[in-house]
Scaffold this motif. Structure first.
Motif, short mmCIF file in Angstrom:
data_model
loop_
_atom_site.label_atom_id
_atom_site.label_comp_id
_atom_site.label_asym_id
_atom_site.label_seq_id
_atom_site.Cartn_x
_atom_site.Cartn_y
_atom_site.Cartn_z
N CYS A 100 0.80 -1.23 0.10
CA CYS A 100 -0.08 0.07 -0.17
C CYS A 100 0.82 1.22 0.00
O CYS A 100 1.67 1.41 0.93
CB CYS A 100 -1.15 -0.11 1.08
N CYS A 103 -0.43 3.52 3.57
CA CYS A 103 -0.24 3.31 4.95
C CYS A 103 1.12 2.06 4.87
O CYS A 103 1.53 1.81 5.99
CB CYS A 103 -1.40 2.35 5.28
N THR A 105 1.32 -0.93 4.30
CA THR A 105 1.08 -2.41 4.85
C THR A 105 1.62 -3.19 3.48
O THR A 105 1.29 -2.89 2.40
CB THR A 105 -0.30 -2.87 5.16
N CYS A 140 -4.57 -0.20 -0.45
CA CYS A 140 -5.26 -1.08 0.20
C CYS A 140 -6.83 -0.79 0.57
O CYS A 140 -7.05 0.10 0.28
CB CYS A 140 -4.37 -1.49 1.45
N CYS A 143 -7.10 1.66 3.21
CA CYS A 143 -6.86 3.10 3.07
C CYS A 143 -8.32 3.75 2.03
O CYS A 143 -8.48 4.98 1.98
CB CYS A 143 -5.66 3.36 2.19
ZN ZN Z 1 -3.21 1.21 3.07
#
Ligand code: ZN
Ligand code: ZN
Length: 151
Positions: A100, A103, A105, A140, A143
């Motif tokens: 992502c 963020c 991840t 993701c 988000c």
């Molecule tokens: Zn994210």
């Protein structure tokens, strides 16, 4: 956990290496934090909690050895940091990653998904595919949700 350590021990033995206590501490950190795609420094700090006498150079050497033996894969998500990722047990290919961009991840896709692409590469370029690395960069679902809510 224990049977995976046992298996890694056997993989090392097959190449005439021993699972020394320092190597074992490193492997345990990798197993415990399997989803985390840790850098060598992250791993070192966690190993140090188990084996305070260990040095960064030893952890580096262990990670290099484990990558040579294809027990871990070294990956880079484009931020210049090498991360270490345990190969899934019995996996013929390296799993894919969804990174992502908001963020940070990282999600994993274990399914191969690339059989047709591999076949095409083998046919058109007469290249025998042994493995591949695939990283998708995007946003993701969390988000996406957050962005929707803040709009
Ligand atoms: Zn994210
Ligand atoms: Zn991974």
């Amino acid at each position: 956990m224990e049977h995976r350590i046992e298996r890694i021990k056997k993989q090392l033995h097959a190449e005439s290496y021993k699972l020394t206590p320092q190597r074992e501490a490193t492997v345990r950190v990798l197993l415990e934090r399997e989803e985390d795609h840790l850098s060598a420094e992250d791993i070192y700090l966690l190993v140090k909690e188990k084996a305070p006498e260990i040095g960064l150079a030893t952890v580096y050497r262990t990670l290099e050895l484990l990558s040579e033996l294809k027990i871990v894969d070294k990956i880079n998500f484009g931020d210049g940091v090498s991360r270490y990722d345990l190969r899934k047990e019995g996996a013929a290919h390296f799993h894919h990653h969804l990174v992502c961009m908001e963020c940070g991840t990282v999600e994993e896709i274990v399914e191969d998904l690339l059989e047709d692409v591999e076949k095409k590469v083998e046919d058109q370029w007469q290249f025998q595919v042994k493995d591949h690395r695939l990283t998708f960069h995007g946003i993701c679902r969390h988000c996406q949700q957050k962005n929707k809510e803040s709009n």
